[in-house]
Each structure stands twice: as structure tokens, then as C-alpha cells.
Design a protein around this motif. Sequence first.
Motif, PDB file in Angstrom:
ATOM      1  N   HIS A 299       7.043   4.069   0.537  1.00  0.00           N
ATOM      2  CA  HIS A 299       7.896   2.069   1.052  1.00  0.00           C
ATOM      3  C   HIS A 299       6.503   1.549   1.077  1.00  0.00           C
ATOM      4  O   HIS A 299       5.342   1.880   1.538  1.00  0.00           O
ATOM      5  CB  HIS A 299       8.672   2.015   2.549  1.00  0.00           C
ATOM      6  CG  HIS A 299       9.796   2.521   2.268  1.00  0.00           C
ATOM      7  ND1 HIS A 299      11.069   1.448   2.656  1.00  0.00           N
ATOM      8  CD2 HIS A 299      10.862   2.971   1.378  1.00  0.00           C
ATOM      9  CE1 HIS A 299      12.426   2.054   2.254  1.00  0.00           C
ATOM     10  NE2 HIS A 299      12.095   3.323   1.904  1.00  0.00           N
TER      11      HIS A 299
ATOM     12  N   LEU B 155       4.528  -1.322   1.941  1.00  0.00           N
ATOM     13  CA  LEU B 155       4.720  -2.049   2.890  1.00  0.00           C
ATOM     14  C   LEU B 155       3.627  -3.321   3.232  1.00  0.00           C
ATOM     15  O   LEU B 155       4.059  -4.120   3.536  1.00  0.00           O
ATOM     16  CB  LEU B 155       4.072  -1.327   4.476  1.00  0.00           C
ATOM     17  CG  LEU B 155       5.154   0.464   4.587  1.00  0.00           C
ATOM     18  CD1 LEU B 155       4.560   1.035   5.665  1.00  0.00           C
ATOM     19  CD2 LEU B 155       6.274  -0.056   4.916  1.00  0.00           C
TER      20      LEU B 155
ATOM     21  N   LEU C 130       9.645  -2.682  -3.492  1.00  0.00           N
ATOM     22  CA  LEU C 130       9.326  -2.270  -2.012  1.00  0.00           C
ATOM     23  C   LEU C 130       9.690  -0.581  -2.075  1.00  0.00           C
ATOM     24  O   LEU C 130       8.845  -0.126  -0.688  1.00  0.00           O
ATOM     25  CB  LEU C 130      11.348  -3.330  -1.632  1.00  0.00           C
ATOM     26  CG  LEU C 130      11.290  -4.422  -1.777  1.00  0.00           C
ATOM     27  CD1 LEU C 130      12.205  -4.720  -1.775  1.00  0.00           C
ATOM     28  CD2 LEU C 130       9.877  -5.337  -1.671  1.00  0.00           C
ATOM     29  N   GLU C 131      10.383  -0.254  -2.294  1.00  0.00           N
ATOM     30  CA  GLU C 131      10.843   1.531  -2.414  1.00  0.00           C
ATOM     31  C   GLU C 131      11.066   1.836  -3.845  1.00  0.00           C
ATOM     32  O   GLU C 131      11.285   1.357  -5.191  1.00  0.00           O
ATOM     33  CB  GLU C 131      11.872   1.326  -1.573  1.00  0.00           C
ATOM     34  CG  GLU C 131      12.677   2.524  -1.951  1.00  0.00           C
ATOM     35  CD  GLU C 131      13.474   3.880  -2.921  1.00  0.00           C
ATOM     36  OE1 GLU C 131      13.262   4.779  -2.246  1.00  0.00           O
ATOM     37  OE2 GLU C 131      14.208   2.832  -3.304  1.00  0.00           O
TER      38      GLU C 131
ATOM     39  N   GLN D 286      13.290   2.515  -8.371  1.00  0.00           N
ATOM     40  CA  GLN D 286      12.678   1.738  -7.752  1.00  0.00           C
ATOM     41  C   GLN D 286      13.206   0.012  -7.311  1.00  0.00           C
ATOM     42  O   GLN D 286      13.928   0.417  -8.122  1.00  0.00           O
ATOM     43  CB  GLN D 286      11.251   1.028  -8.176  1.00  0.00           C
ATOM     44  CG  GLN D 286      11.004   0.559  -9.901  1.00  0.00           C
ATOM     45  CD  GLN D 286       9.729   0.422  -9.662  1.00  0.00           C
ATOM     46  OE1 GLN D 286       9.231  -1.064  -9.506  1.00  0.00           O
ATOM     47  NE2 GLN D 286       8.726   1.115 -10.368  1.00  0.00           N
ATOM     48  N   LEU D 287      13.154  -0.096  -6.072  1.00  0.00           N
ATOM     49  CA  LEU D 287      14.056  -1.443  -6.415  1.00  0.00           C
ATOM     50  C   LEU D 287      12.495  -2.432  -6.277  1.00  0.00           C
ATOM     51  O   LEU D 287      11.894  -2.297  -5.122  1.00  0.00           O
ATOM     52  CB  LEU D 287      14.579  -1.291  -4.599  1.00  0.00           C
ATOM     53  CG  LEU D 287      15.186  -2.762  -3.625  1.00  0.00           C
ATOM     54  CD1 LEU D 287      16.396  -2.881  -5.407  1.00  0.00           C
ATOM     55  CD2 LEU D 287      15.714  -2.918  -3.206  1.00  0.00           C
TER      56      LEU D 287
ATOM     57  N   ARG E 279      11.039  -6.964  -6.304  1.00  0.00           N
ATOM     58  CA  ARG E 279      11.334  -8.040  -5.903  1.00  0.00           C
ATOM     59  C   ARG E 279      10.625  -8.445  -7.061  1.00  0.00           C
ATOM     60  O   ARG E 279      10.007  -8.904  -7.189  1.00  0.00           O
ATOM     61  CB  ARG E 279      11.246  -8.170  -4.752  1.00  0.00           C
ATOM     62  CG  ARG E 279      11.037  -9.934  -4.628  1.00  0.00           C
ATOM     63  CD  ARG E 279      11.051 -10.035  -3.027  1.00  0.00           C
ATOM     64  NE  ARG E 279       9.833  -9.799  -1.833  1.00  0.00           N
ATOM     65  CZ  ARG E 279      10.562  -9.795  -0.591  1.00  0.00           C
ATOM     66  NH1 ARG E 279      10.888  -9.388  -0.401  1.00  0.00           N
ATOM     67  NH2 ARG E 279       8.442  -8.734  -0.679  1.00  0.00           N
TER      68      ARG E 279
ATOM     69  N   THR F 170      17.317  -0.765   1.507  1.00  0.00           N
ATOM     70  CA  THR F 170      16.769   0.445   0.639  1.00  0.00           C
ATOM     71  C   THR F 170      17.018   1.757   2.299  1.00  0.00           C
ATOM     72  O   THR F 170      15.692   1.010   2.586  1.00  0.00           O
ATOM     73  CB  THR F 170      15.604   0.216  -0.671  1.00  0.00           C
ATOM     74  OG1 THR F 170      15.560   2.061  -0.376  1.00  0.00           O
ATOM     75  CG2 THR F 170      14.883  -0.298   0.504  1.00  0.00           C
TER      76      THR F 170
ATOM     77  N   ARG G 103       7.107  -1.509   9.945  1.00  0.00           N
ATOM     78  CA  ARG G 103       6.456  -2.958   9.597  1.00  0.00           C
ATOM     79  C   ARG G 103       7.916  -4.205   9.936  1.00  0.00           C
ATOM     80  O   ARG G 103       9.116  -4.126   9.523  1.00  0.00           O
ATOM     81  CB  ARG G 103       6.086  -3.055   8.233  1.00  0.00           C
ATOM     82  CG  ARG G 103       5.476  -4.800   8.249  1.00  0.00           C
ATOM     83  CD  ARG G 103       4.767  -4.952   6.792  1.00  0.00           C
ATOM     84  NE  ARG G 103       3.814  -5.846   6.414  1.00  0.00           N
ATOM     85  CZ  ARG G 103       4.564  -7.174   5.848  1.00  0.00           C
ATOM     86  NH1 ARG G 103       5.291  -6.487   4.872  1.00  0.00           N
ATOM     87  NH2 ARG G 103       3.769  -7.913   5.956  1.00  0.00           N
TER      88      ARG G 103
ATOM     89  N   SER H  16      11.329  -2.480   7.357  1.00  0.00           N
ATOM     90  CA  SER H  16      10.425  -1.474   6.956  1.00  0.00           C
ATOM     91  C   SER H  16      11.095  -0.668   8.714  1.00  0.00           C
ATOM     92  O   SER H  16      10.213  -1.130   9.740  1.00  0.00           O
ATOM     93  CB  SER H  16       9.659  -1.306   6.386  1.00  0.00           C
ATOM     94  OG  SER H  16       9.311  -2.146   5.476  1.00  0.00           O
TER      95      SER H  16
ATOM     96  N   HIS I 212      20.654   1.548  -2.737  1.00  0.00           N
ATOM     97  CA  HIS I 212      19.902   0.173  -2.992  1.00  0.00           C
ATOM     98  C   HIS I 212      20.784  -0.243  -2.441  1.00  0.00           C
ATOM     99  O   HIS I 212      23.019  -0.077  -3.393  1.00  0.00           O
ATOM    100  CB  HIS I 212      19.841  -0.418  -3.641  1.00  0.00           C
ATOM    101  CG  HIS I 212      17.832   0.596  -4.362  1.00  0.00           C
ATOM    102  ND1 HIS I 212      17.772   0.494  -5.461  1.00  0.00           N
ATOM    103  CD2 HIS I 212      17.289   0.893  -3.265  1.00  0.00           C
ATOM    104  CE1 HIS I 212      16.278   1.837  -5.253  1.00  0.00           C
ATOM    105  NE2 HIS I 212      16.442   1.422  -4.072  1.00  0.00           N
TER     106      HIS I 212
END
Lengths: 264, 264
Positions: free
Chosen positions: A61, A63, A209-210, A257-258, A260, B57, B79, B86, B214
Motif C-alpha cells: 500500500h 501511503l 494505491l495498491e 495494481q489499483l 487512481r 482494496t 493513515r 489505510s 478491489h
Amino acid sequence: MISEFERATASTLVDGVATAEIADSWGTGGPAPNGGYLLALVTRALGRVSAHPHPMTVTAHYLRPAAPGPATITTEVIRSGRTLTSAQASLFQDGKERIRVLAGFGDLESLPDDVRTSAEPPVLPQVEDCFEAPDSFKRLVTLLGHADLRVDPATAGWAAGAPSGRGEMRSWFRLADGQEPDPCTLLFAVDALPPVAFEMGVQGWVPTLELTVHVRALPAPGWLRVVASTRNLAGGHLEEDVEIWDSKDRLVAQSRQLARVVGP
Amino acid sequence: MISEFERATASTLVDGVATAEIADSWGTGGPAPNGGYLLALVTRALGRVSAHPHPMTVTAHYLRPAAPGPATITTEVIRSGRTLTSAQASLFQDGKERIRVLAGFGDLESLPDDVRTSAEPPVLPQVEDCFEAPDSFKRLVTLLGHADLRVDPATAGWAAGAPSGRGEMRSWFRLADGQEPDPCTLLFAVDALPPVAFEMGVQGWVPTLELTVHVRALPAPGWLRVVASTRNLAGGHLEEDVEIWDSKDRLVAQSRQLARVVGP
């Protein structure tokens, strides 16, 4: 002779806490280092506290952005089993956590060699017939000094301002200094290509994001083939799936992966 | 009127620690409850400490089998950002950690409604023309008392001892008591089908090591369609990919798990 990748992902471990220097030449054009490079750095440090040698499933993740310079990586062995060590790491800079990683380590050399697959290795043009970034681009995207990427021209339209509209990118990959790939190299390689969203005509920034990577086999020496694809851009987010095939036509890593979509 | 799913995934939160009762009728034939049910339970508890409402996620590492009965779930907000929280949770029973979850929560209702997708909704026969498990099977696989699954007969050959050899399974899904789906329902649904490996002729136990989901959109009311597939069984492990489509033909969840093939 230590390779560039080994040097850039090295750390010093004392009492379960690793200290490392995030290198400044593994970037993608912005101030932050490449996410796959950072994942390899953290996972390599985490592997040092694991009873098993190879990352098999790794989730990161992201952050906050990380930056070149000193970093601290805390580690925790969650469970050490017969075939799998589960472990976790956090990368800190300036007292703030930047990346959290949850991983399972195993021994890829001890796995049975059964294969029952319907996955087909990708067919790319010869390496010398693929698209290599021009020097002007390499100066901007500094990781290209370490990763030799040769993109299938059929999937490199975005680079000439004419994206194909299909959500796929295929590329040859090897470390530029000739170092052969290991499992941590695959963690870097799954995130080394430009965002596949570019080939769908998306511009701007696509922060991860992930990211989860499954390493399925030890990669054989030689060029790797990396296939990135996305199917669903919706609600300002998209998934990016990557497969890596080795020179023996084995599927050695799968990732998703996710991300944005931000701007422009 | 509280639904069966809400009751089975409920917890009491005090100072960031949730206590819950793992229900005994969400099993898949063995002593351990279904992994997707447990993921929904943990994530729902974790969502209560998050500043954002919906899991976007979620990654679970299954460390040790869990069992019906009391459980403690510790939570940590890693966070809390503007668009994403998260967070992490650990499920304990008898002082031993069973599951660790790393998750990002957002607000699915606030996302832009752009969609640029090449993903095609699956076409299944009408619900009444699909395969419903016989009562003898439902008594064994207790989760079928809560999940109404209707499997496309073209992908249910394994149930009659004649697996198709193709690594795909398609099914209608809804909660049996008529409760409409929410994001946590999707965490259960991605793992509610029989292992898709069965349709490849694999028998025995296929425990999940890692599962990432997801959630891409809030599901519309009505039946969901669940498509599970696997491509690469190698080295005693396989990945299982699941997509969930809602009644408005939107791709509402994507998941991948890494599982080990044990036995028969």
C-alpha cells in the motif's frame, strides 16, 4: 561485482530494523522513485528476517510519496511456518510511513514442477525491432538507465501521440547492466513500464494505491517479456494487470495494481 | 430486521478492538469457515475505525485456520487521508493470529461516473436454468444456506464427476434471505464458489494463502454474476481470478487469490 540493482536495493539490518538509501536515479519523471523499485527494496530487506528465501506473494500500500535519500524499514515476522513465512514491513522517511508491505515468503526451488496452464506466452517482435525510448526521454525517466525496455511498436502508439485505444502494452525487459533476474527483479519489472492507461489515451498522473505481486517461479536467465493490460477504467480508478514470462516460456510473475487517474 | 449476513459479520468495538462470534454455518465442508465470510467479518469491523465507509482494496493473508466461536479483531488506522483511509486488522482466536488484513477504504458514492471499459459482462443462462446444489450437498457446504448460488451448467461438470478441463466457473449469486448486496457482501461473494480448480479436474483441498479484492463500485440491488477463472496451475499453486458483475452490467469487484493445491 555487485549489480546496480543489488546496490540500489541494499540495506543494513540491525535488530529487525533495516536502514537503506533510496537511490535518486530510479525515477519515472516526477520526484518520487518508481513504485516497483521501492517494493523490491522493502521486500529484499524483509526477506532478510524470513526463514524462507523467496517472495511468493507481496502486497504494497503506497501511503505517501517516498523520496531519494535515507529510509528506515521496520520488519515483523508474523508467522514462520513449514513452507511459508508471513511477514510485514513499513518504510519510513522523516518519521512518516510511506509504504506498508504484507508478504509471504517460500522456497521456489522446492516446489513441485507440475504445470497445467492455459496461459500462452506473448509473441513480441525481435528485441531489435522493438521501440527503445529516445535519449531525451531517458534523461527524464531515469529508471531507463537501469531497465532496458524494448516495447512492441504495436503497443507504443502513445509515445508518438497516437495511443491505440487498446489497454495493452508489451515489452522486453532486462537489467541494463546485464544482471540476470531474480524474484526481487520481478517486483521491479511489474511496475517498470509506462502506465498502460497511456495507451488508452489517458494522460497525467496515475499513482498506485495498491500493488500485489505473485512470484510463481524462479526466472531463467535472459530477457523477460512483460505484458501489461487494463480492462476497466471506472470511477476515476483502473486496475493494471501484469504478467512476466521468462526465456523458458514460463509465467514467472502475475501482478495487479489499483491506481487512481489524476488529471490532467 | 437484521439480515443473516449482517448478524454473522457483526462485532462489538471497544477502544479499537472488536470482539465477534464466528458463526458455525458458513462452512465449505471442512471445519474452517469460508475465507470470504471471514474477510467480510474482519473488514466490516475494520471499517468501523475508518474515516471512509467502503472497502476499495482489501488484502488478506490466511495464516492459520479459524474456527466457529469467539474471536478478537485488533485494528490500526495507518493513515487517514482525504480520499482514502489505510488500515490494518488481525483476527485472533485462542491468542493466535489467524488472518491479517491490509485495506484501503474510500467513498464509492463520491467517485466520478466515467467508465471506459473493455470488459464484457458475462452471459449466463437464466437463473432457473442454472445448477443448484442438491440438499445433500447443502448440508455439507453450510454456506449454501446463506448464499444462493446458481451455476452455469456449462461450468458445473465437476459436480457430476465430469470437469470440463477449462479453468472457468460462472454463477449467479445472491444472499439467500433476500438482503441486497453491499461492498462487504462482495468480499464474501468472491470466495463463495467452489474452487475453480475443480473444473480443471483437481481434487482435494485448495487453501487460500492470499486474497486481494478491489471493490470498484457500489453494487446495484438484484442478482450478481460471479465469474471465476484460473490460468496457471504450476509448482503446486494456482491463482484464482474472480469478477463480479451487478444487475446494471457494471464490474463491481475484481479479486485474485493465490492458493495451494493439497492432495487429494
